[in-house]
Design a protein around this motif. Sequence first.
Motif, mmCIF file in Angstrom:
data_model
loop_
_atom_site.group_PDB
_atom_site.id
_atom_site.type_symbol
_atom_site.label_atom_id
_atom_site.label_comp_id
_atom_site.label_asym_id
_atom_site.label_seq_id
_atom_site.Cartn_x
_atom_site.Cartn_y
_atom_site.Cartn_z
ATOM 1 N N PHE A 196 -44.920 -17.676 73.351
ATOM 2 C CA PHE A 196 -44.364 -18.968 73.752
ATOM 3 C C PHE A 196 -45.140 -20.191 73.270
ATOM 4 O O PHE A 196 -44.569 -21.281 73.147
ATOM 5 N N PHE A 197 -46.445 -20.065 72.992
ATOM 6 C CA PHE A 197 -47.200 -21.271 72.651
ATOM 7 C C PHE A 197 -46.730 -21.944 71.357
ATOM 8 O O PHE A 197 -46.648 -23.187 71.319
ATOM 9 N N PRO A 198 -46.454 -21.201 70.260
ATOM 10 C CA PRO A 198 -45.982 -21.909 69.055
ATOM 11 C C PRO A 198 -44.751 -22.770 69.307
ATOM 12 O O PRO A 198 -44.671 -23.911 68.845
ATOM 13 N N ASN A 199 -43.797 -22.244 70.062
ATOM 14 C CA ASN A 199 -42.588 -23.010 70.365
ATOM 15 C C ASN A 199 -42.907 -24.207 71.262
ATOM 16 O O ASN A 199 -42.364 -25.311 71.086
ATOM 17 N N TYR A 234 -44.254 -17.171 81.697
ATOM 18 C CA TYR A 234 -43.832 -18.461 81.139
ATOM 19 C C TYR A 234 -42.348 -18.710 81.419
ATOM 20 O O TYR A 234 -41.955 -19.806 81.825
ATOM 21 N N GLN A 235 -41.545 -17.687 81.206
ATOM 22 C CA GLN A 235 -40.104 -17.831 81.411
ATOM 23 C C GLN A 235 -39.767 -17.996 82.886
ATOM 24 O O GLN A 235 -38.811 -18.707 83.241
ATOM 25 N N SER A 236 -40.562 -17.376 83.762
ATOM 26 C CA SER A 236 -40.258 -17.414 85.201
ATOM 27 C C SER A 236 -40.894 -18.607 85.914
ATOM 28 O O SER A 236 -40.287 -19.186 86.822
ATOM 29 N N PHE A 237 -42.129 -18.970 85.517
ATOM 30 C CA PHE A 237 -42.868 -19.980 86.273
ATOM 31 C C PHE A 237 -43.325 -21.177 85.449
ATOM 32 O O PHE A 237 -43.913 -22.105 85.996
ATOM 33 N N GLY A 238 -43.115 -21.143 84.133
ATOM 34 C CA GLY A 238 -43.522 -22.279 83.322
ATOM 35 C C GLY A 238 -44.800 -22.025 82.546
ATOM 36 O O GLY A 238 -45.372 -20.928 82.568
ATOM 37 N N TYR A 239 -45.259 -23.064 81.889
ATOM 38 C CA TYR A 239 -46.377 -22.956 80.954
ATOM 39 C C TYR A 239 -47.710 -22.658 81.637
ATOM 40 O O TYR A 239 -48.527 -21.893 81.112
ATOM 41 N N GLU A 240 -47.974 -23.239 82.794
ATOM 42 C CA GLU A 240 -49.313 -23.193 83.386
ATOM 43 C C GLU A 240 -49.692 -21.827 83.949
ATOM 44 O O GLU A 240 -50.840 -21.389 83.821
ATOM 45 N N VAL A 241 -48.754 -21.162 84.599
ATOM 46 C CA VAL A 241 -49.069 -19.965 85.388
ATOM 47 C C VAL A 241 -49.734 -18.850 84.581
ATOM 48 O O VAL A 241 -50.722 -18.257 85.047
ATOM 49 N N PRO A 242 -49.262 -18.486 83.380
ATOM 50 C CA PRO A 242 -49.928 -17.397 82.655
ATOM 51 C C PRO A 242 -51.412 -17.654 82.414
ATOM 52 O O PRO A 242 -52.239 -16.757 82.600
ATOM 53 N N PHE A 243 -51.761 -18.888 82.028
ATOM 54 C CA PHE A 243 -53.158 -19.209 81.743
ATOM 55 C C PHE A 243 -54.001 -19.282 83.010
ATOM 56 O O PHE A 243 -55.135 -18.787 83.043
ATOM 57 N N LEU A 244 -53.459 -19.886 84.068
ATOM 58 C CA LEU A 244 -54.217 -19.997 85.310
ATOM 59 C C LEU A 244 -54.474 -18.627 85.921
ATOM 60 O O LEU A 244 -55.580 -18.330 86.391
ATOM 61 N N LEU A 245 -53.463 -17.773 85.924
ATOM 62 C CA LEU A 245 -53.597 -16.444 86.514
ATOM 63 C C LEU A 245 -54.617 -15.604 85.753
ATOM 64 O O LEU A 245 -55.565 -15.055 86.334
ATOM 65 N N LEU A 246 -54.451 -15.521 84.429
ATOM 66 C CA LEU A 246 -55.343 -14.667 83.643
ATOM 67 C C LEU A 246 -56.737 -15.268 83.525
ATOM 68 O O LEU A 246 -57.733 -14.534 83.428
ATOM 69 N N GLY A 247 -56.843 -16.604 83.530
ATOM 70 C CA GLY A 247 -58.160 -17.230 83.524
ATOM 71 C C GLY A 247 -58.945 -16.896 84.778
ATOM 72 O O GLY A 247 -60.155 -16.635 84.723
ATOM 73 N N CYS A 248 -58.267 -16.857 85.935
ATOM 74 C CA CYS A 248 -58.925 -16.478 87.190
ATOM 75 C C CYS A 248 -59.339 -15.009 87.180
ATOM 76 O O CYS A 248 -60.407 -14.651 87.695
ATOM 77 N N VAL A 249 -58.499 -14.153 86.604
ATOM 78 C CA VAL A 249 -58.862 -12.734 86.484
ATOM 79 C C VAL A 249 -60.121 -12.582 85.625
ATOM 80 O O VAL A 249 -61.036 -11.825 85.959
#
Length: 432
Positions: free
Chosen positions: A59-62, A189-204
């Motif tokens: 999703f980031f390139p788009n 990304y498709q379900s919650f938007g741009y921020e959630v994937p990075f915030l979730l995995l960054g915390c992990v």
Amino acid sequence: MWSQVVKTDKMSKPEVRCRLQLTQNNQETASARLQILTLISVASVNFSSMICYSILGPFFPNEAVKKGASQTVVGLIFGCYAICNLIGSLILGKYIVEIGAKFMLIMGLFVSSICTILFGLLDRVPAGPAFITLCFLVRSIDALGFAAAMTSSFAMTAKIFPNNVATGSLEMFTGLGLILGPPVGGWFYQSFGYEVPFLLLGCVLLLMVPFNIYVLPKIDADPSKDSFFRLLTHVKIVLICYVIFTLSAGLGFLDATLSLFAIEKFNLSPGYVGLIMLGLSLPYCLASPLMGYFTDKYPVTRSWFMVTGGMATAIGFCLLGPVPFLHIPSQLWLLVVMLGLIGFSLGMTALPTFPEIITCAFERGFDDGLSTLGMVSGLFGAVWSLGMFYGPIVGGLITQHLSFEWAAAVQGGLAFLAVIFTHALYSLWKHI
């Protein structure tokens, strides 16, 4: 009295043997515990680092294009990560003993976790130069953290598992990170938007820091006077570095261009693009344990694996588009099959390269210690990053001015050249 002393001496020998056996058992237990702890730690680092790295693809390139970045700029954003990783790998690999392998790994994890979280907040930045500048800045710092974590990870694994450097067990966790990153990132990304994937995995990733502080063993070693330049005086090492370069260039090219191609060509959503990318990482993950076993058990097969895997990679890239002069129409099923072929051949070609460089270094008289292993890890990471820099930028330029099909064919040509050079050199080496 004399007979009593003799009897006592005779009785003491079994006791001495028993104590020696007990000491040996304790040492073996300590060594096994060290290996288990290192295996857990390095596996967690490989998995968490790679999943945070690979979530961008679907999703980031788009998203970056929507924010005012061109295809070439998207390639440069991916490429700056690679060039900073290259510089970091060389410096950190050289000074791993002085810095400390455990400290380097933990700090690398911490920096990567913070940068991953910050990258998730970039959608709040205004489109245009501000967004693009911060993408470059955060990705560059993240690359240094990733270089620290992976360089120390490779070196410590090679030190504690000297006879199983290429074992696919650890590479399986790398593959799992690559597998889960695209679909997890695309779905969130498709379900919650741009921020959630990075915030979730960054915390992990951040949670991995205290875990590794507790689990990771400390390794002491003496610094070496050898250098990267002496490593590169060996023709075989230079050739293996070119093989590594072709592999990472192909992966970097796919990271920056595949999602846009799939979205435009087949009208797919980012979530489905993430599932398509499973075709690349799943075969690599499944093949790694088997490839690792063979390259460890039968070192003579390493050159055969590199040649065969390189040929399969070349074919996969040429049919990925497919290349225009073949006049084969682009089809989704063909794209998925070729991604699977590339993923499988990547494991076949990449796994033998690291132990081969180590073998060549020892043959050249390098010390059998953490310092040498750190330099080899740094060299491996630097060459891999050089390919990851070349792939997105040159691939992005060719895609923008010609097409994705021609750009993929160029990557296939690089792999084919590696096959020719590898086969020629190893054939020559046998007759010297």
